[in-house]
Write an enzyme that holds these catalytic residues in place. Sequence first.
Site, short mmCIF file in Angstrom:
data_model
loop_
_atom_site.label_atom_id
_atom_site.label_comp_id
_atom_site.label_asym_id
_atom_site.label_seq_id
_atom_site.Cartn_x
_atom_site.Cartn_y
_atom_site.Cartn_z
N GLU A 38 -19.21 39.90 13.96
CA GLU A 38 -19.51 39.30 15.26
C GLU A 38 -18.32 38.54 15.86
O GLU A 38 -18.45 37.36 16.23
CB GLU A 38 -20.77 38.43 15.15
CG GLU A 38 -21.95 39.23 14.62
CD GLU A 38 -23.31 38.55 14.74
OE1 GLU A 38 -23.36 37.32 14.75
OE2 GLU A 38 -24.31 39.30 14.84
N GLU A 81 -27.20 45.75 13.50
CA GLU A 81 -28.05 44.64 13.04
C GLU A 81 -29.14 44.46 14.07
O GLU A 81 -28.84 44.45 15.27
CB GLU A 81 -27.29 43.30 13.00
CG GLU A 81 -26.30 43.07 11.93
CD GLU A 81 -25.82 41.59 11.91
OE1 GLU A 81 -26.53 40.68 12.40
OE2 GLU A 81 -24.72 41.35 11.40
#
Length: 344
Positions: free
Chosen positions: A167, A273
């Site tokens: 991320e 995810e």
Amino acid sequence: MKAHLTLWFTLLTLATDYAGTNSYWIPFLTNDNDVDVIMGHLETSGQKILRVWGFNDVTSVPGSGTVYFQAFSGSSATINTGANGLQRLDAVVKAAEKHGIKLIINFVNNWTDYGGMAAYFSACGVSSNAQWYTASRCQTLYQTYIKAVISRYRNSNAVFAWELANEPRCNGCATSVLTTWIQKTSDYIRSLDTDHMITVGDEGFGLAGDGSYPYQFGEGNDWAANLALPNISFGTFHLYPESWGVNNTWGNGWIQAHAKVCAQLKKPCLFEEYGVPTNHCSVESEWQKTSLGLKDSGMAADLFWQLGDTIKSTGQQTSNDGNTVYYGTADWTCLVDDHVKAIG
Ligand SMILES: *[C@@H]1O[C@H](CO)[C@@H](O)[C@H](O)[C@H]1NC(C)=O
Ligand SMILES: *[C@@H]1O[C@H](CO)[C@@H](O)[C@H](O)[C@H]1NC(C)=O
Ligand SMILES: *[C@@H]1O[C@H](CO)[C@@H](O)[C@H](O)[C@H]1NC(C)=O
């Protein structure tokens, strides 16, 4: 050579789809058999891809029973190749090879869990992630770590892809900061390994859509520009409506928006995810259907967040962050067994 790339693109053209999951914690288990049992559960459930943390950065060395991969001290970093170091990741790679599971191995965290970019700060003389991406000393340390991991598993058929970061964001930065960093890092990885795929590991922010927060460019990501980079093999995106201030149904459009960019750029999309704190089955199975429905137009695989199981040697449950789907539960039947059947 390039066997993995070829396999992936073949799967895309055959419109096949993969299912898988995430386990940040599996490289931090200390018992080989525990790792093997969990990989066995993935195999028998038809899960194909497992994304793991290939980093565990510390700024003070923990006790002998605690796993860490890299320790920073003063201006230097020491990579731990010992029994509580990268040998734990070795056990994961070995078990994945045995059970036919393909791994996505990630090199650093944007967040401070397991160290992250912040663990590098004092060693490389910066004080923010934004500086970390451009400071040459930070990037030298980061690339040294990448090289250590890649040289260990360069010849393993369990490697699905190398992943730049978990991320990565650069809040308020020009998007060129991350694009330049992604280009340099992916070119560097490609110089070390010509066979395996390379991906970013980002949340999917910054692309054309309804203008809500995740589509905006304020976290420093230009998703299409980054995916277009020549040494990036496929696109990644995540989905957490509750954290992002959008509703669960909105998630379907989010999947479609990314698939569209992937189809345009002719690179596969990985829905890497996704999670909700409640109603796992009803909410997430809709997203899985949306993703699978786009297998001819951009989507190639999805990985739910996150894998849960019971650790055999201790009888304890693995980390429960509220999004966890445990092996052997009704949620597992819904989000793993039924999904794998639907993929066919
Ligand atoms: C992750 O990146 C964003 C953007 O740079 C930043 O706001 C956030 O604080 C980062 N996380 C950590 C733990 O530094
Ligand atoms: C990909 O990386 C390799 C190795 O660093 C580099 O030689 C090549 O120019 C890059 N590919 C492109 C198309 O930029
Ligand atoms: C979800 O949010 C979208 C706007 O992003 C809105 O159009 C839609 O009506 C909302 N759906 C529900 C079920 O609240």
